[in-house]
Design an enzyme around this catalytic site. Structure first.
Site, short mmCIF file in Angstrom:
data_model
loop_
_atom_site.label_atom_id
_atom_site.label_comp_id
_atom_site.label_asym_id
_atom_site.label_seq_id
_atom_site.Cartn_x
_atom_site.Cartn_y
_atom_site.Cartn_z
NE ARG A 68 -2.92 0.39 3.32
CZ ARG A 68 -2.17 0.42 4.43
NH1 ARG A 68 -1.32 1.42 4.66
NH2 ARG A 68 -2.27 -0.55 5.32
CE1 TYR A 94 -16.97 12.22 -14.67
CE2 TYR A 94 -16.42 12.18 -12.34
CZ TYR A 94 -16.80 11.52 -13.50
OH TYR A 94 -17.01 10.17 -13.47
CG ASP A 137 -10.40 17.16 -13.56
OD1 ASP A 137 -9.70 16.60 -14.43
OD2 ASP A 137 -11.43 16.65 -13.11
CE LYS A 143 -13.03 9.11 -17.37
NZ LYS A 143 -13.41 10.30 -16.62
#
Ligand SMILES: *Cc1c(COP(=O)(O)O)cnc(C)c1O
Length: 379
Positions: free
Chosen positions: A46, A98, A170, A195
């Site tokens: 992690r 978004y 973003d 994306k």
């Protein structure tokens, strides 16, 4: 190093044990120590994973930053950024953004006592008047989703700097190939790597890039403390996708320009939103801060109804009806019922997301075939 070279080489070195030219997928949860606390820099996956480390270095290079921090999704990255702040802090965000970002801000962090304002950032005075004494962050998305408005990143950063407020951009829609917000004064860049960075519609992934070490340390702390980390195979897929980002982007942008022009001439089409049009209100700013105008196009129909939009959405053969964007294949979507379903009706209409609005993520197929497909569907 220029972008295309960085996309292939930045942070990438042959594997030390085998010479493998491709970064290995380190599918492990833990690492063997020689003695308690004596190890090779890796204790638990992690906290650190070699595949993820390479991707983080590569992303930092692409965004002209110093530190990359990867997450299991774009929203997990957004979650970490919001957790830099505390109850009582205020964030100013653009209103045309978004849907999932709007949802996590209002429905999750709103519950924990954080405050949000959503303003039209194409008019900078709206930002000035939304700022409060407790404003800690300005959140920009540009080009905006789905109206493809352009926010002047450098101008917003100038406003923020004067008051010691952080700016996050973003950068999902533009990708680092078209736009590097850190160069324009932003403190944080966020990506849904799902994306364009991934580019092949086969992985969910998120990333943050910053310049400042202190900010990076806080974000690495949150990455480990909250645990929204990506798996090594997903990191590998993003590394693989990035290698062709510039080539995919060039073709997709070129196709989008042709399609936007075609739509403008179709008598059944209402408004076409594309920053590449000289008459687009953000065209000059886009020219200044982006290398090309992106591969997203949205348009409304003269018959502005959900029924009319549905006919088009269910008639295309090459454009697949699906959420998401940024893959090699072209997608068509209906913001009002799909990506922006979580935004209240009044908010949605205020930003121009009318019932017939259709959003295209233009892929890298042949532009003539894509235009033919739209022509048939709109008829
Ligand atoms: C998809 C998307 C996100 C969220 O990313 P996920 O990877 O789906 O969590 C955030 N911002 C924009 C602009 C997006 O398109």
């Amino acid at each position: 190093m220029k972008f295309a070279t960085k996309a292939i080489h930045a942070g990438i070195e042959p594997d030390k044990t085998s010479g493998a030219i491709m970064t290995p997928i380190f599918q492990t949860s833990t690492y063997v120590q020689d003695a308690p606390g004596v190890h090779k820099g890796f204790e638990y996956a992690r906290t650190h994973n070699p595949t993820r480390d390479v991707l983080q270095t590569q992303l930092a290079a692409l965004e002209n930053g110093n530190h990359g921090i990867c997450f299991a999704s774009g929203l997990a990255a957004t979650d970490a950024i919001a957790k830099l702040f505390s109850s009582g802090d205020h964030i100013v965000s653009c209103n045309d953004l978004y849907g999932g970002t709007y949802r996590i801000f209002t429905k999750v962090f709103g519950r924990f006592g954080m405050q949000f304002s959503f303003v039209d950032m194409t008019d900078l005075s709206n930002i000035e008047s939304a700022l409060k004494d407790n404003t800690k962050l300005i959140w920009i998305e540009t080009p905006t989703n789905p109206m493809l408005n352009i926010v002047d990143i450098a101008a917003v950063c100038a406003i923020a700097k004067k008051r010691n407020i952080l700016v996050c951009v973003d950068n999902t829609f533009a990708s680092p190939y078209l736009q590097t917000p850190l160069d324009l004064g932003a403190d944080i860049v966020l990506h849904s790597a799902t994306k364009y960075l991934g580019g092949h519609s086969d992985v969910i992934h998120g990333a943050i890039v910053v310049k400042e070490k202190s900010l990076a340390d806080q974000l690495y702390f949150l990455q480990n403390a909250c645990g929204g980390v990506p798996g090594p195979q997903d990191c590998f897929l993003i590394l693989r996708g990035i290698k062709t980002l510039h080539i995919r982007m060039d073709r997709a942008c070129e196709n989008a320009e042709k399609i936007a022009q075609y739509l403008k001439g179709n008598p059944k089409v209402g408004n076409v939103n594309f920053p590449g049009f000289t008459e687009h209100s953000g065209h000059e700013i886009a020219k200044k801060q982006m290398k090309k105008f992106g591969a997203m196009v949205s348009f409304s129909l003269k018959d502005d109804s959900i029924e009319a939009a549905n006919k088009v959405l269910s008639s295309t053969k090459l454009f697949s009806l699906a959420e998401s964007l940024g893959g090699v294949e072209s997608l068509i979507g209906h913001p009002a019922t799909m990506t922006h379903g979580s935004i209240p009706l009044e908010e949605r209409r205020k930003t121009g997301v009318v019932d017939s609005l259709i959003r295209l993520s233009v892929g890298i197929e042949d532009a003539d075939d894509l235009i033919e497909d739209l022509k048939n569907a709109i008829q």
